[in-house]
Design a protein around this motif. Structure first.
Motif, PDB file in Angstrom:
ATOM      1  N   UNK A 160      41.545 -28.013  78.041  1.00 21.83           N
ATOM      2  CA  UNK A 160      42.206 -27.002  79.532  1.00 21.83           C
ATOM      3  C   UNK A 160      41.093 -28.475  80.262  1.00 21.83           C
ATOM      4  N   UNK A 161      39.867 -28.840  80.595  1.00 23.42           N
ATOM      5  CA  UNK A 161      39.452 -29.785  81.069  1.00 23.42           C
ATOM      6  C   UNK A 161      39.472 -30.830  80.643  1.00 23.42           C
ATOM      7  N   UNK A 162      39.569 -31.195  80.261  1.00 25.94           N
ATOM      8  CA  UNK A 162      40.040 -32.701  79.432  1.00 25.94           C
ATOM      9  C   UNK A 162      41.728 -32.594  79.937  1.00 25.94           C
ATOM     10  N   UNK A 163      42.578 -31.759  79.784  1.00 26.41           N
ATOM     11  CA  UNK A 163      43.606 -32.182  80.316  1.00 26.41           C
ATOM     12  C   UNK A 163      43.663 -32.317  81.902  1.00 26.41           C
ATOM     13  N   UNK A 164      42.706 -31.624  82.478  1.00 26.23           N
ATOM     14  CA  UNK A 164      43.027 -31.887  84.258  1.00 26.23           C
ATOM     15  C   UNK A 164      42.726 -33.337  84.139  1.00 26.23           C
ATOM     16  N   UNK A 165      41.326 -33.325  83.870  1.00 29.28           N
ATOM     17  CA  UNK A 165      41.041 -35.275  83.168  1.00 29.28           C
ATOM     18  C   UNK A 165      42.435 -36.349  83.793  1.00 29.28           C
ATOM     19  N   UNK A 166      43.378 -35.906  82.380  1.00 27.00           N
ATOM     20  CA  UNK A 166      44.195 -36.662  82.562  1.00 27.00           C
ATOM     21  C   UNK A 166      44.657 -36.140  83.656  1.00 27.00           C
ATOM     22  N   UNK A 167      45.227 -35.363  84.124  1.00 28.58           N
ATOM     23  CA  UNK A 167      45.626 -35.332  85.231  1.00 28.58           C
ATOM     24  C   UNK A 167      45.601 -36.147  86.543  1.00 28.58           C
ATOM     25  N   UNK A 168      44.034 -36.059  86.646  1.00 26.23           N
ATOM     26  CA  UNK A 168      43.712 -35.959  87.993  1.00 26.23           C
ATOM     27  C   UNK A 168      43.625 -37.975  87.611  1.00 26.23           C
ATOM     28  N   UNK A 169      43.364 -38.390  86.464  1.00 22.70           N
ATOM     29  CA  UNK A 169      43.413 -39.746  86.447  1.00 22.70           C
ATOM     30  C   UNK A 169      45.560 -40.694  86.362  1.00 22.70           C
ATOM     31  N   UNK A 170      45.856 -39.179  86.414  1.00 20.53           N
ATOM     32  CA  UNK A 170      47.399 -39.683  86.670  1.00 20.53           C
ATOM     33  C   UNK A 170      47.978 -39.767  87.967  1.00 20.53           C
ATOM     34  N   UNK A 171      47.294 -38.786  88.391  1.00 20.92           N
ATOM     35  CA  UNK A 171      47.723 -38.693  90.479  1.00 20.92           C
ATOM     36  C   UNK A 171      47.363 -39.786  90.627  1.00 20.92           C
ATOM     37  N   UNK A 172      45.824 -40.320  90.007  1.00 25.48           N
ATOM     38  CA  UNK A 172      44.888 -41.622  90.673  1.00 25.48           C
ATOM     39  C   UNK A 172      45.725 -42.664  90.057  1.00 25.48           C
ATOM     40  N   UNK A 173      46.232 -43.221  89.749  1.00 24.15           N
ATOM     41  CA  UNK A 173      47.869 -44.191  88.960  1.00 24.15           C
ATOM     42  C   UNK A 173      48.517 -43.680  89.723  1.00 24.15           C
ATOM     43  N   UNK A 174      49.071 -43.140  90.127  1.00 22.18           N
ATOM     44  CA  UNK A 174      50.358 -43.318  90.920  1.00 22.18           C
ATOM     45  C   UNK A 174      49.991 -43.598  92.202  1.00 22.18           C
TER      46      UNK A 174
ATOM     47  N   UNK B 117      32.543 -39.929  76.523  1.00 24.96           N
ATOM     48  CA  UNK B 117      31.739 -39.336  77.581  1.00 24.96           C
ATOM     49  C   UNK B 117      33.511 -38.309  76.895  1.00 24.96           C
ATOM     50  N   UNK B 118      34.538 -39.055  78.003  1.00 25.10           N
ATOM     51  CA  UNK B 118      35.960 -38.321  77.578  1.00 25.10           C
ATOM     52  C   UNK B 118      36.598 -38.550  75.346  1.00 25.10           C
ATOM     53  N   UNK B 119      35.899 -39.907  74.911  1.00 24.54           N
ATOM     54  CA  UNK B 119      36.226 -39.964  73.390  1.00 24.54           C
ATOM     55  C   UNK B 119      35.175 -39.265  72.850  1.00 24.54           C
ATOM     56  N   UNK B 120      34.239 -38.466  72.852  1.00 30.96           N
ATOM     57  CA  UNK B 120      33.199 -37.474  72.827  1.00 30.96           C
ATOM     58  C   UNK B 120      33.941 -35.996  72.939  1.00 30.96           C
ATOM     59  N   UNK B 121      34.167 -35.767  73.504  1.00 31.64           N
ATOM     60  CA  UNK B 121      34.850 -34.274  74.298  1.00 31.64           C
ATOM     61  C   UNK B 121      36.024 -34.184  73.739  1.00 31.64           C
ATOM     62  N   UNK B 122      37.087 -35.453  73.231  1.00 33.51           N
ATOM     63  CA  UNK B 122      38.631 -35.060  72.660  1.00 33.51           C
ATOM     64  C   UNK B 122      37.917 -34.882  71.603  1.00 33.51           C
TER      65      UNK B 122
END
Length: 121
Positions: A17-31, A51-56
């Motif tokens: 869920x933390x990774x999901x939130x990071x993805x959503x945040x980055x997606x919004x920044x890209x938009x 760290x993202x790779x390791x967490x995933x």
């Protein structure tokens, strides 16, 4: 058989869920960057990526362990080693929730990738 520990499964799901939130945040920044409304430039650092790779990877391993545990408990129930059906159902449900969260993360990653590809066009 030992009792089911929800701590490991909960940690895996919370990591996802933390990774999901990071993805959503980055997606919004890209938009925001794509629409020209970004106030700051986005410069991903190398440590963020690793760290993202390791967490995933850790989250996927936890999901795999959850599914393996659910299979083991189910097998033990089928052979009569475990008689508590609630324990079996709880393990199966934890496995199902973890897998569903993983699918949602995959969907967000795919969506973010597609957004990035659109920026390059």
């Amino acid at each position: 058989m030992t009792a089911i520990s929800g701590i490991g499964a909960a940690t895996g799901v919370s990591d996802i869920m933390h990774l999901r939130q990071q993805i959503i945040d980055r997606s919004q920044a890209l938009q925001q960057v794509h629409s020209g409304n970004a106030a700051i430039a986005i410069t991903p650092s190398e440590s963020t990526g690793s760290s993202f790779t390791g967490a995933l990877k850790s989250a996927l391993e936890t999901v795999n362990q959850t599914q393996t545990h659910a299979d083991a408990v189910t097998g033990a129930y089928e052979t009569g080693q475990v008689t508590d059906i609630a324990q079996v159902m709880l393990a199966r449900q934890q496995s199902s929730v973890a897998f569903e969260a993983t699918l949602q993360v995959r969907n967000k990653l795919l969506s973010a990738y597609q957004d990035i590809m659109k920026l390059g066009m």
